[in-house]
Design a protein around this motif. Sequence first.
Motif, short mmCIF file in Angstrom:
data_model
loop_
_atom_site.label_atom_id
_atom_site.label_comp_id
_atom_site.label_asym_id
_atom_site.label_seq_id
_atom_site.Cartn_x
_atom_site.Cartn_y
_atom_site.Cartn_z
N LYS A 107 69.90 78.26 -67.64
CA LYS A 107 70.01 78.81 -68.97
C LYS A 107 69.37 80.01 -69.48
CE LYS A 107 72.10 78.64 -73.00
NZ LYS A 107 73.52 78.88 -73.16
N CYS A 120 75.74 74.75 -72.10
CA CYS A 120 75.00 73.98 -71.56
C CYS A 120 75.69 72.90 -70.59
CB CYS A 120 73.96 73.33 -72.42
SG CYS A 120 72.65 74.63 -73.09
N CYS A 315 69.08 74.74 -74.41
CA CYS A 315 69.55 73.39 -74.09
C CYS A 315 69.18 72.51 -74.53
CB CYS A 315 69.90 73.28 -72.56
SG CYS A 315 71.07 74.52 -71.96
#
Length: 319
Positions: A107, A120, A315
Amino acid sequence: MMKISSLIACIVLFISSWRTVNGQLCPAFYEKTCPSALSTIKAAVKQAVAKEKRMGASLLRLHFHDCFVNGCDGSILLDDTPTFTGEKTAAPNNNSVRGFDVIDNIKSKLEAVCSGVVSCADILAVAARDSVVELGGPSWTVMLGRRDSTTASQGSANTSIPAPTLNLTALISSFRAQGLSTTDLVALSGSHTIGQARCTNFRARIYNETKINTLFASSLKANCPSASGSGDNNLAPLDRLTPTFFENNYYKNLKSQKGLLHSDQQLFMGGSTDSQVTKYSLDQNTFFKDFAAAMVKMGNIKPLTGTKGQIRKNCRKPN
């Protein structure tokens, strides 16, 4: 390279998904908004699996445990907040599900190249595919365009993720509740050709069950004492021969009564799924084909699209 007509169709879906609450998933969803998304995820997964082979199974499991709880929405990645208790400490996940640091790393890399674009939930789906490929398994086209939930549910995780103690009837019902067939159940269970399980999840099988290879059971007892609470987190490979290589040994093990989990062996116990287990044990190509199809189907369980949810920048927490 995707055909121009397919790309145009995906772009249309991308645009329409922002106008409707029921947008469709599409393999080229990030073609224009984040062209390096898939290559970035692949490189990070490759690096993580090279560092630790077991991580491939862990990333695959993350996607599975995410999708079975209110759909493929990235909810499993959320830490607890003052307003909800997340899924990480639910019984099927606590001290078991792992790989969060790898997802965080992916991420972070994606935010650096296209901030606020790749969800995510999509990272989990692509990382699962890339992990299987890294360990020698099949590839498939990952449908994209999922958005992330802003909440999670420990209660739903406790009830929706199939337990290793379930019998065949309960397993079929659990998968059917997610829109997955019995064929999908047997194919997806083949993911247990990689990875490991904790003693607490197979203790009852090796000490109490009779439909188990005697030598196999005996070999596991030294690392998994009979007393509850003793060695609960000690690990054993789901496939003792090739635990970091994705192939069809899982089904061969079931035919020899060497399934590690009770739920594994239930697929070959004189019931309706015996023939499919036998087919996969003899024909790896068919297993790969069915597994790939089932993964696409599982990845389409109740995704958030359009204006639902959000694209989390971290996330672990809602924006």
